[in-house]
Design a protein around this motif. Structure first.
Motif, PDB file in Angstrom:
ATOM      1  N   ASN A  26       0.710  -1.083   0.248  1.00 19.28           N
ATOM      2  CA  ASN A  26      -0.012   0.157  -0.066  1.00 19.28           C
ATOM      3  C   ASN A  26       0.882   1.279   0.090  1.00 19.28           C
ATOM      4  OD1 ASN A  26       0.651   0.708   2.758  1.00 19.28           O
ATOM      5  ND2 ASN A  26      -0.723  -1.109   3.206  1.00 19.28           N
ATOM      6  N   PRO A  27       0.483   2.407   0.053  1.00 12.13           N
ATOM      7  CA  PRO A  27       1.184   3.598  -0.091  1.00 12.13           C
ATOM      8  C   PRO A  27       2.198   3.750   1.121  1.00 12.13           C
ATOM      9  CG  PRO A  27      -0.884   4.123  -0.831  1.00 12.13           C
ATOM     10  CD  PRO A  27      -1.167   2.823  -0.211  1.00 12.13           C
ATOM     11  N   GLN A  28       1.906   3.196   2.064  1.00 17.28           N
ATOM     12  CA  GLN A  28       2.809   3.247   3.303  1.00 17.28           C
ATOM     13  C   GLN A  28       3.700   2.054   3.463  1.00 17.28           C
ATOM     14  OE1 GLN A  28      -0.840   3.807   3.883  1.00 17.28           O
ATOM     15  NE2 GLN A  28      -0.101   6.046   3.389  1.00 17.28           N
ATOM     16  N   LEU A  29       3.323   0.877   3.168  1.00 18.91           N
ATOM     17  CA  LEU A  29       4.160  -0.326   3.507  1.00 18.91           C
ATOM     18  C   LEU A  29       4.701  -0.933   2.177  1.00 18.91           C
ATOM     19  CD1 LEU A  29       5.057  -2.318   5.426  1.00 18.91           C
ATOM     20  CD2 LEU A  29       2.827  -3.641   5.237  1.00 18.91           C
ATOM     21  N   THR A  30       5.938  -1.238   2.238  1.00 15.97           N
ATOM     22  CA  THR A  30       6.866  -1.663   1.324  1.00 15.97           C
ATOM     23  C   THR A  30       7.578  -3.141   1.835  1.00 15.97           C
ATOM     24  OG1 THR A  30       7.051   0.038  -0.130  1.00 15.97           O
ATOM     25  CG2 THR A  30       8.528  -1.807  -0.634  1.00 15.97           C
ATOM     26  N   LEU A  31       7.371  -4.178   1.398  1.00 10.81           N
ATOM     27  CA  LEU A  31       8.199  -5.356   1.635  1.00 10.81           C
ATOM     28  C   LEU A  31       9.404  -5.397   0.640  1.00 10.81           C
ATOM     29  CD1 LEU A  31       5.590  -8.065   3.001  1.00 10.81           C
ATOM     30  CD2 LEU A  31       7.109  -6.128   4.385  1.00 10.81           C
ATOM     31  N   ILE A  32      10.550  -5.937   0.993  1.00  7.47           N
ATOM     32  CA  ILE A  32      11.712  -6.434   0.045  1.00  7.47           C
ATOM     33  C   ILE A  32      12.231  -7.661   0.216  1.00  7.47           C
ATOM     34  CG2 ILE A  32      13.529  -5.356  -1.158  1.00  7.47           C
ATOM     35  CD1 ILE A  32      12.896  -2.680   0.357  1.00  7.47           C
ATOM     36  N   PRO A  33      11.763  -8.851  -0.214  1.00 12.06           N
ATOM     37  CA  PRO A  33      12.682 -10.080   0.177  1.00 12.06           C
ATOM     38  C   PRO A  33      13.862  -9.798  -0.730  1.00 12.06           C
ATOM     39  CG  PRO A  33      10.467 -10.438  -1.318  1.00 12.06           C
ATOM     40  CD  PRO A  33      10.597  -8.734  -0.922  1.00 12.06           C
ATOM     41  N   ASN A  34      14.999 -10.422  -0.226  1.00  7.68           N
ATOM     42  CA  ASN A  34      16.193 -10.622  -0.860  1.00  7.68           C
ATOM     43  C   ASN A  34      16.754 -12.011  -0.970  1.00  7.68           C
ATOM     44  OD1 ASN A  34      17.603  -7.512  -0.927  1.00  7.68           O
ATOM     45  ND2 ASN A  34      16.091  -7.784   0.751  1.00  7.68           N
ATOM     46  N   LEU A  35      17.328 -12.195  -2.163  1.00  4.93           N
ATOM     47  CA  LEU A  35      18.367 -13.514  -2.041  1.00  4.93           C
ATOM     48  C   LEU A  35      19.465 -13.050  -2.385  1.00  4.93           C
ATOM     49  CD1 LEU A  35      15.924 -15.807  -4.030  1.00  4.93           C
ATOM     50  CD2 LEU A  35      16.395 -16.037  -1.614  1.00  4.93           C
ATOM     51  N   GLY A  36      20.796 -13.594  -2.108  1.00  2.00           N
ATOM     52  CA  GLY A  36      22.270 -13.376  -2.442  1.00  2.00           C
ATOM     53  C   GLY A  36      23.138 -14.500  -2.112  1.00  2.00           C
ATOM     54  N   VAL A  37      24.268 -14.284  -2.440  1.00  3.93           N
ATOM     55  CA  VAL A  37      25.449 -15.152  -2.224  1.00  3.93           C
ATOM     56  C   VAL A  37      26.849 -14.274  -2.416  1.00  3.93           C
ATOM     57  CG1 VAL A  37      25.833 -15.895  -4.581  1.00  3.93           C
ATOM     58  CG2 VAL A  37      26.779 -17.062  -2.827  1.00  3.93           C
ATOM     59  N   ASP A  38      27.824 -14.596  -1.352  1.00  7.36           N
ATOM     60  CA  ASP A  38      28.727 -13.688  -1.176  1.00  7.36           C
ATOM     61  C   ASP A  38      29.947 -14.866  -1.442  1.00  7.36           C
ATOM     62  OD1 ASP A  38      27.577 -11.652  -0.361  1.00  7.36           O
ATOM     63  OD2 ASP A  38      27.840 -11.873   1.548  1.00  7.36           O
ATOM     64  N   TRP A  39      30.813 -14.302  -2.254  1.00  3.42           N
ATOM     65  CA  TRP A  39      32.173 -15.026  -2.641  1.00  3.42           C
ATOM     66  C   TRP A  39      33.376 -14.632  -2.089  1.00  3.42           C
ATOM     67  CZ3 TRP A  39      36.573 -14.072  -5.328  1.00  3.42           C
ATOM     68  CH2 TRP A  39      37.560 -15.430  -5.548  1.00  3.42           C
ATOM     69  N   LEU A  40      34.127 -15.399  -1.194  1.00  2.00           N
ATOM     70  CA  LEU A  40      35.201 -14.696  -0.574  1.00  2.00           C
ATOM     71  C   LEU A  40      36.573 -15.624  -1.054  1.00  2.00           C
ATOM     72  CD1 LEU A  40      32.889 -14.102   1.577  1.00  2.00           C
ATOM     73  CD2 LEU A  40      34.726 -14.297   3.347  1.00  2.00           C
TER      74      LEU A  40
END
Length: 264
Positions: A167-181
């Motif tokens: 809605n105009p007030q609420l935003t959800l942000i799912p994330n997927l990721g991977v880090d290489w060291l």
């Protein structure tokens, strides 16, 4: 321990409100202004005997047409098209190990004494960031190298996030990721150093590793100027990290909640 938790978490906190505001502004390069706030962060830690602790932290985010500051990362835009940008970035790498935080009894069970160990230092990274913003999500990649003299190693971070505006007030942000060291980076923070081997600890080096992670960000606009944000992130350690003598967890959890005020 307190400083380590707070500063590591600050690395990703400011992205929340900035990304939420870009939901209706998909082209790259729009100025976002200045936001300052206060939050609480926590981290479960991965080293043997570390405990989860929660502390208050300041939060700063600044965005202009070409320059930005996002927590512990600062950068400048070097190339941009409508949906693609490349940034030169520098950031504080707050990964570190304070031997004093470790459990003496758990170390003893592995025939290790604190006096045999060395701290792992924080450092500074320099590198490039690429961002692709599409209708079905934002893809980003960072490639950085330690220029502060701690590990002298490299890290590459891949991330995908989807901005879901409920809605105009609420935003959800799912994330997927991977880090290489790289070998140097992973061996420094998760392995046994040469000086420690010389003091009698068995050698162990995980070499280069991939560390996947998932997170959920939420941003709620109380007013046009004031927002409440939260993050929960889970990192999953690969076997060659978990098997290290200084590690006693299979994953780590970061979390944050805070309030920020947008000045312009």
């Amino acid at each position: 321990m307190f400083r380590k938790i707070g500063l590591i978490s600050l690395f990703f906190i400011p992205v929340i409100s900035s990304a939420a505001e870009q939901q209706q502004r998909p082209p790259i390069g729009k100025p976002q202004g200045l936001s300052i706030g206060l939050g609480m962060v926590g981290n479960s830690g991965v080293y043997i005997g570390e405990k989860t602790e929660v502390i208050p932290v300041p939060v700063i985010s600044y965005e202009s047409d070409r320059f930005f500051v996002r927590g512990l990362t600062a950068g400048t835009q070097v190339y941009a098209e409508r949906f693609f940008a490349v940034n030169a970035i520098t950031s504080a790498n707050m990964m570190n190990l304070d031997v004093g935080d470790l459990s003496a009894s758990k170390l003893s069970a592995k025939n290790i004494n604190k006096s045999q160990l060395e701290d792992r230092d924080r450092s500074v990274d320099l590198g490039l960031e690429g961002i692709v913003r599409l209708p079905y999500g934002i893809f980003s990649m960072q490639a950085v190298n330690d220029i502060g003299g701690a590990s002298d190693g490299t890290e590459v971070r891949l991330n995908y996030q989807y901005l879901w505006r409920l809605n105009p007030q609420l935003t959800l942000i799912p994330n997927l990721g991977v880090d290489w060291l790289s070998d140097k980076r992973a061996n420094y923070y998760y392995g046994i150093l040469g000086a420690e081997v010389a003091r009698g600890i068995d050698a162990y080096q995980p070499d280069n590793v991939f560390i996947p992670h998932v997170s959920l960000n939420a941003n709620y606009k109380l007013t046009d100027k004031v927002s409440v944000s939260g993050v929960a992130m889970q990192k999953f350690l690969p076997n060659n990290v978990k098997e290290g003598p200084l590690i006693d967890k299979s994953s780590s959890t970061n979390f944050y909640v805070g309030v920020s005020y947008k000045f312009w």
